[in-house]
Design an enzyme around this catalytic site. Structure first.
Site, PDB file in Angstrom:
ATOM      1  N   SER A 143      45.003  40.861  41.158  1.00 15.47           N
ATOM      2  CA  SER A 143      44.592  39.783  40.260  1.00 15.47           C
ATOM      3  C   SER A 143      43.979  40.439  39.035  1.00 15.47           C
ATOM      4  CB  SER A 143      43.535  38.913  40.958  1.00 15.47           C
ATOM      5  OG  SER A 143      42.849  38.089  40.039  1.00 15.47           O
ATOM      6  N   TYR A 156      35.932  37.058  46.144  1.00 12.08           N
ATOM      7  CA  TYR A 156      37.293  37.250  45.637  1.00 12.08           C
ATOM      8  C   TYR A 156      37.375  38.487  44.747  1.00 12.08           C
ATOM      9  CZ  TYR A 156      41.844  35.849  43.706  1.00 12.08           C
ATOM     10  OH  TYR A 156      43.168  35.797  43.313  1.00 12.08           O
TER      11      TYR A 156
END
Length: 261
Positions: A143, A156
């Site tokens: 990401s 995350y």
């Protein structure tokens, strides 16, 4: 169909980016194992579609990516059913948005398990077979948050930074075996995962839905457009080609310019 005869395993692939990976791999002739949760009938329809596209086989595994024994069993079952894993794409992921002092411990544990530790378990199980064949492709969906941080996403961001480090380590260990390991780091892609985090972000930041979309999700992407799942999948397909054989240990951004800033 340059992947005819190859076997691909894609975690978290019953929707979103993962399903786009599976469809792109099938379009190049690969046998595919898909994994994830969802409506059984919808998953079966997708599985049949993958077989129709590839002319090969497609199977579904309901293995829980938070459970190491189920992950190992999935890799072993894939080898028995489709042949050893040639292409491994670690894509399973969940999200939770909250200030760190309010972040539920069980949510932290689940995000680390599914977004990071599951990749360790799949790679550990699949890599020996790749080494033996002297060919393999390991692609981890990281990401933009593997390269930068955002508030309220402690678990995350931690998991994605860790996944980038894991990828580099595997790349070095596998470098002389014809096996590459790379990260693809998308910016915001319009997927169920992104859509589901909007209410939590609205609460955490005291914003409207429109404000979250424009001032949070797309604020950091200079193109002001969501990345598409198909664009991410096309990069993965390139990494499977012979032309990408010397790309390993890389973290490839596809984020509308987010991490250029």
């Amino acid at each position: 169909m340059f992947l005819k005869g190859k076997t691909a395993l894609v975690t978290g692939s019953t929707s979103g980016i993962g399903l786009a990976y599976a469809k792109a791999l099938a379009a190049e002739g690969a046998n595919v194992l898909i994994n994830g949760f969802g409506d059984a009938a919808a998953i079966e329809q997708e599985r049949q579609g993958l077989e129709a596209t590839s002319g090969g086989k497609a199977v579904y595994s309901a293995a829980d990516m938070s459970k190491p024994d189920e992950i190992v069993a999935m890799v072993e079952d894939c080898a028995k059913t489709l042949g050893g894993v040639d292409i491994l794409i670690n894509n399973a992921g969940i999200q939770h948005v909250a200030p760190i002092e309010e972040f539920p411990v069980e949510k932290w544990d689940a995000i680390i398990a599914i977004n990071l530790s599951s990749a360790f378990h799949t790679i550990r199980a699949a890599l020996p077979g790749m080494k033996a064949k002297k060919w393999g492709r390991i692609i981890n969906t990281a990401s933009a948050h593997s390269l930068t941080a955002s508030p309220f996403k402690s678990a995350y961001v931690t998991a994605k930074h860790g996944l980038a480090g894991l990828t580099k380590t595997v790349a070095l260990e596998a470098a002389t075996f014809g096996v590459t390991a790379n990260c693809i780091s998308p910016g915001y892609v319009w997927t169920p995962l992104v859509e589901k985090q909007i209410p939590d972000t609205m609460k955490a930041r005291n914003m409207t839905r429109e404000q979250v979309m424009n001032d949070v999700l797309l604020a950091g992407q200079p193109t002001k457009q969501f990345v598409t799942s198909e664009q991410v999948a096309s990069l993965a397909i390139y990494l499977c080609t012979d032309g990408a054989a010397q790309i390993t240990g890389a973290n490839l951004s596809i984020d509308g310019g987010w991490t250029a800033a």
